[in-house]
Design an enzyme around this catalytic site. Structure first.
Site, mmCIF file in Angstrom:
data_model
loop_
_atom_site.group_PDB
_atom_site.id
_atom_site.type_symbol
_atom_site.label_atom_id
_atom_site.label_comp_id
_atom_site.label_asym_id
_atom_site.label_seq_id
_atom_site.Cartn_x
_atom_site.Cartn_y
_atom_site.Cartn_z
ATOM 1 C CG ASP A 95 150.984 71.456 -42.864
ATOM 2 O OD1 ASP A 95 152.019 70.812 -42.639
ATOM 3 O OD2 ASP A 95 150.015 71.496 -42.075
ATOM 4 C CG ASP A 125 147.762 73.436 -39.169
ATOM 5 O OD1 ASP A 125 147.790 73.274 -37.933
ATOM 6 O OD2 ASP A 125 148.605 72.914 -39.915
#
Length: 238
Positions: free
Chosen positions: A16, A188
């Site tokens: 990500d 995250d």
């Protein structure tokens, strides 16, 4: 570092971007402020605009095209075009205006501060195995100095539905020519990154940069394979 599931050998890592490789909040706040300023100066009729006025057109676009949530860049562009048309711009002028607004957005969106430690860690990882970026957002890795570390970048919209849908995870495995369980996804977000990756057959690493407690997080439905608090911990996994 905490392990919750057995890890299989890792042959590639997908990342990500926002809030995983850098703090995304400052750049988003600055970008929203600069875009609002640009719109206010674009036409005297917009001088009184607030972000709520801009968001109103986004809601209208979403009502007309619910699937637009998977392509937030196009969503912004369509909202800008609708706003200009609403204020009497011709189709041609509205298209140009939407392009102008998005060019301003893209400039500020990519004024990202990437920590030097992130560069160093990605450079070391890229020497060991393929790295790929998978994002729901609209940051441009090449524009903020991250592009050279990745074999390729997948973005929600052009490359499939947004995470946690499996589209981009499956596409990454296909393009890497690897079985999904040979890939570790790092992110995250416990829903879009952890749950999305695991449901796609990948291994998942949760980077907990906010000193959170996993068992107290409301979004937890699937445990990651591993939890880390610093990116450098990845070097010990490969």
């Amino acid at each position: 570092m905490h392990f919750y599931r057995p890890l299989s050998p890792i042959k590639a890592i997908t990342f990500d971007l926002d809030d995983t490789l850098y703090d995304n909040h400052p750049v988003i706040d600055k970008t929203e402020a600069e875009v609002l300023r640009f719109i206010r100066e674009y036409d005297p009729r917009f001088h009184h605009f607030t972000n709520d006025d801009i968001y109103a057109f986004r809601y209208l676009v979403e009502e007309q095209e619910p699937s637009i949530c998977h392509d937030i860049t196009r969503w912004r562009w369509l909202s800008a075009k609708m706003m200009l048309c609403h204020y009497g711009y011709s189709r041609e002028d509205a298209l140009k205006g939407a392009d102008d607004i998005m060019a301003h957005f893209n400039y500020w969106r990519n004024q990202i501060h990437v920590p030097e430690s992130t560069h160093q860690i990605l450079a070391q990882l890229a020497q060991k195995l393929p790295l790929v970026a998978i994002t729901n957002g609209n940051a441009e890795p090449q524009a903020c100095g991250l592009g050279d570390y990745f074999e390729f970048v997948l973005k929600a919209g052009p490359d499939g539905r947004s995470k946690p849908f499996c589209d981009m995870y499956h596409l990454a495995a296909q393009r890497l020519n690897l079985e999904p369980n040979a890939i570790l996804h790092v992110g995250d977000n416990l829903l879009t990154d952890v749950e999305g990756a695991i449901n796609s057959g990948m291994q998942a690493c949760w980077i907990n940069t906010g000193d959170k407690t996993l068992m107290e997080e409301k979004e937890v439905r699937l445990l990651p394979h591993v939890e880390i608090s610093k990116l450098v911990s990845l070097l010990s996994l490969v």
